[in-house]
Design a protein around this motif. Sequence first.
Motif, PDB file in Angstrom:
ATOM      1  N   GLY A  21      11.221  19.781 -12.044  1.00 24.40           N
ATOM      2  CA  GLY A  21      12.381  19.798 -10.709  1.00 24.40           C
ATOM      3  C   GLY A  21      13.051  18.754 -11.210  1.00 24.40           C
ATOM      4  O   GLY A  21      13.326  18.175 -12.243  1.00 24.40           O
ATOM      5  N   PRO A  22      14.234  18.689 -10.317  1.00 30.51           N
ATOM      6  CA  PRO A  22      15.087  17.568 -10.025  1.00 30.51           C
ATOM      7  C   PRO A  22      14.365  16.072  -9.964  1.00 30.51           C
ATOM      8  O   PRO A  22      13.025  16.145  -9.528  1.00 30.51           O
ATOM      9  CB  PRO A  22      16.104  17.769  -9.067  1.00 30.51           C
ATOM     10  CG  PRO A  22      14.863  18.961  -8.255  1.00 30.51           C
ATOM     11  CD  PRO A  22      13.889  19.601  -9.083  1.00 30.51           C
ATOM     12  N   LEU A  23      14.386  15.015 -10.192  1.00 33.72           N
ATOM     13  CA  LEU A  23      14.115  13.552 -10.436  1.00 33.72           C
ATOM     14  C   LEU A  23      14.127  13.201  -8.593  1.00 33.72           C
ATOM     15  O   LEU A  23      15.180  13.729  -8.106  1.00 33.72           O
ATOM     16  CB  LEU A  23      14.925  12.235 -10.704  1.00 33.72           C
ATOM     17  CG  LEU A  23      14.683  12.636 -13.000  1.00 33.72           C
ATOM     18  CD1 LEU A  23      15.133  11.343 -13.462  1.00 33.72           C
ATOM     19  CD2 LEU A  23      12.999  12.288 -12.873  1.00 33.72           C
ATOM     20  N   PRO A  24      13.270  12.880  -8.629  1.00 35.20           N
ATOM     21  CA  PRO A  24      13.278  12.733  -7.269  1.00 35.20           C
ATOM     22  C   PRO A  24      14.144  11.228  -7.140  1.00 35.20           C
ATOM     23  O   PRO A  24      15.254  10.809  -7.540  1.00 35.20           O
ATOM     24  CB  PRO A  24      11.717  11.287  -6.253  1.00 35.20           C
ATOM     25  CG  PRO A  24      10.454  12.320  -7.810  1.00 35.20           C
ATOM     26  CD  PRO A  24      11.710  12.309  -8.889  1.00 35.20           C
ATOM     27  N   HIS A  25      14.014  11.397  -5.709  1.00 40.99           N
ATOM     28  CA  HIS A  25      16.642  10.607  -5.356  1.00 40.99           C
ATOM     29  C   HIS A  25      15.700   9.236  -5.498  1.00 40.99           C
ATOM     30  O   HIS A  25      16.610   8.010  -5.449  1.00 40.99           O
ATOM     31  CB  HIS A  25      16.528  10.825  -3.648  1.00 40.99           C
ATOM     32  CG  HIS A  25      15.130  10.053  -2.690  1.00 40.99           C
ATOM     33  ND1 HIS A  25      15.431   8.798  -1.876  1.00 40.99           N
ATOM     34  CD2 HIS A  25      14.225  10.763  -1.826  1.00 40.99           C
ATOM     35  CE1 HIS A  25      14.876   8.768  -0.754  1.00 40.99           C
ATOM     36  NE2 HIS A  25      14.178  10.080  -1.324  1.00 40.99           N
ATOM     37  N   THR A  26      13.972   9.009  -5.765  1.00 40.81           N
ATOM     38  CA  THR A  26      14.354   6.849  -5.295  1.00 40.81           C
ATOM     39  C   THR A  26      13.986   6.563  -6.906  1.00 40.81           C
ATOM     40  O   THR A  26      14.835   5.484  -7.688  1.00 40.81           O
ATOM     41  CB  THR A  26      12.629   7.269  -5.117  1.00 40.81           C
ATOM     42  OG1 THR A  26      12.058   7.853  -5.620  1.00 40.81           O
ATOM     43  CG2 THR A  26      12.343   6.854  -3.294  1.00 40.81           C
ATOM     44  N   PHE A  27      14.932   7.708  -7.513  1.00 40.09           N
ATOM     45  CA  PHE A  27      15.569   6.985  -9.180  1.00 40.09           C
ATOM     46  C   PHE A  27      16.531   6.859  -9.241  1.00 40.09           C
ATOM     47  O   PHE A  27      17.582   6.363 -10.159  1.00 40.09           O
ATOM     48  CB  PHE A  27      14.760   7.728 -10.332  1.00 40.09           C
ATOM     49  CG  PHE A  27      13.415   8.243 -10.541  1.00 40.09           C
ATOM     50  CD1 PHE A  27      12.731   9.398 -10.362  1.00 40.09           C
ATOM     51  CD2 PHE A  27      12.678   6.534 -11.540  1.00 40.09           C
ATOM     52  CE1 PHE A  27      11.118   9.194 -10.110  1.00 40.09           C
ATOM     53  CE2 PHE A  27      11.051   6.339 -10.984  1.00 40.09           C
ATOM     54  CZ  PHE A  27      10.820   7.820 -10.902  1.00 40.09           C
ATOM     55  N   ASP A  28      17.532   7.344  -8.493  1.00 42.49           N
ATOM     56  CA  ASP A  28      19.204   7.079  -8.371  1.00 42.49           C
ATOM     57  C   ASP A  28      19.269   5.570  -8.516  1.00 42.49           C
ATOM     58  O   ASP A  28      18.552   4.564  -8.569  1.00 42.49           O
ATOM     59  CB  ASP A  28      20.186   7.403  -6.543  1.00 42.49           C
ATOM     60  CG  ASP A  28      19.487   8.702  -6.561  1.00 42.49           C
ATOM     61  OD1 ASP A  28      20.016   9.131  -5.696  1.00 42.49           O
ATOM     62  OD2 ASP A  28      18.941   9.543  -7.939  1.00 42.49           O
ATOM     63  N   LYS A  29      20.755   5.475  -9.012  1.00 40.96           N
ATOM     64  CA  LYS A  29      20.790   3.854  -9.592  1.00 40.96           C
ATOM     65  C   LYS A  29      21.090   2.664  -8.090  1.00 40.96           C
ATOM     66  O   LYS A  29      21.067   1.880  -8.124  1.00 40.96           O
ATOM     67  CB  LYS A  29      22.864   3.952 -10.249  1.00 40.96           C
ATOM     68  CG  LYS A  29      22.127   4.186 -11.543  1.00 40.96           C
ATOM     69  CD  LYS A  29      23.828   3.642 -13.035  1.00 40.96           C
ATOM     70  CE  LYS A  29      23.735   3.059 -13.701  1.00 40.96           C
ATOM     71  NZ  LYS A  29      22.563   4.597 -14.639  1.00 40.96           N
TER      72      LYS A  29
END
Lengths: 169, 59
Positions: free
Chosen positions: A127-135
């Motif tokens: 699935g998509p990466l969790p939002h906590t990995f956004d830059k």
Amino acid sequence: MLATRVFSLVGKRAISTSVCVRAHGSVVKSEDYALPSYMDRRDYPLPDVAHVRHLSASQKALKEKEKASWSSLSVDEKVELYRIQFKESFAEMNRGSNEWKTVVGAAMFFIGITAILIILEKRYVYGPLPHTFDKEWVAMQTKRMLDLKVNPVDGLDSKWDYDKKVWKK
Amino acid sequence: MARLSHQKCTPDFHDKYGNAVLAGRTTFCIAVWTYVATQIGIEWTLSPVGRVIPKEWRD
């Protein structure tokens, strides 16, 4: 009489062998694998049999000549005798080969196939990466860790210069 | 002497193609893995030290 005595001692196999003896005359045929065989081995330098078992006419003549004094043999004849007796010399037997290149190449190929499988996995399975990995999130998270003085002795905080507000070189 | 070069007369598969197999497949392996490592969005969670510019989080 003899056959029955052997039977009582050894078992049924002796009966069939003695039957074969009576049937074929005096020679009992053994399978090829049961006879002593030739092998090229470093740890068994003199094999049980010669390499060439059925000699041609010229080879038989040579074998007769071998029974006389060996100084009368030429170099070629000595090599011929050697080749009758042995299949490969020690140098030939011990030669290295380039097989490792094919083996390593095949291993690399399958490791490459694994990488393709991972690509397919990432594309179709995960699935998509969790939002906590956004830059942006990671940048804010790092600042918060520095504010909390996380691992100030040897870890993250020890690498940050608080006066100049940059990472230490 | 006469027949010592017995092996060299008949080069086997490894002699003919060994180098090509090794070089080609190693390149394939390295290329594919570089692609996997960099292009498809796998998160490797590398250390932020020297890489991330901290951003103010207290609004």
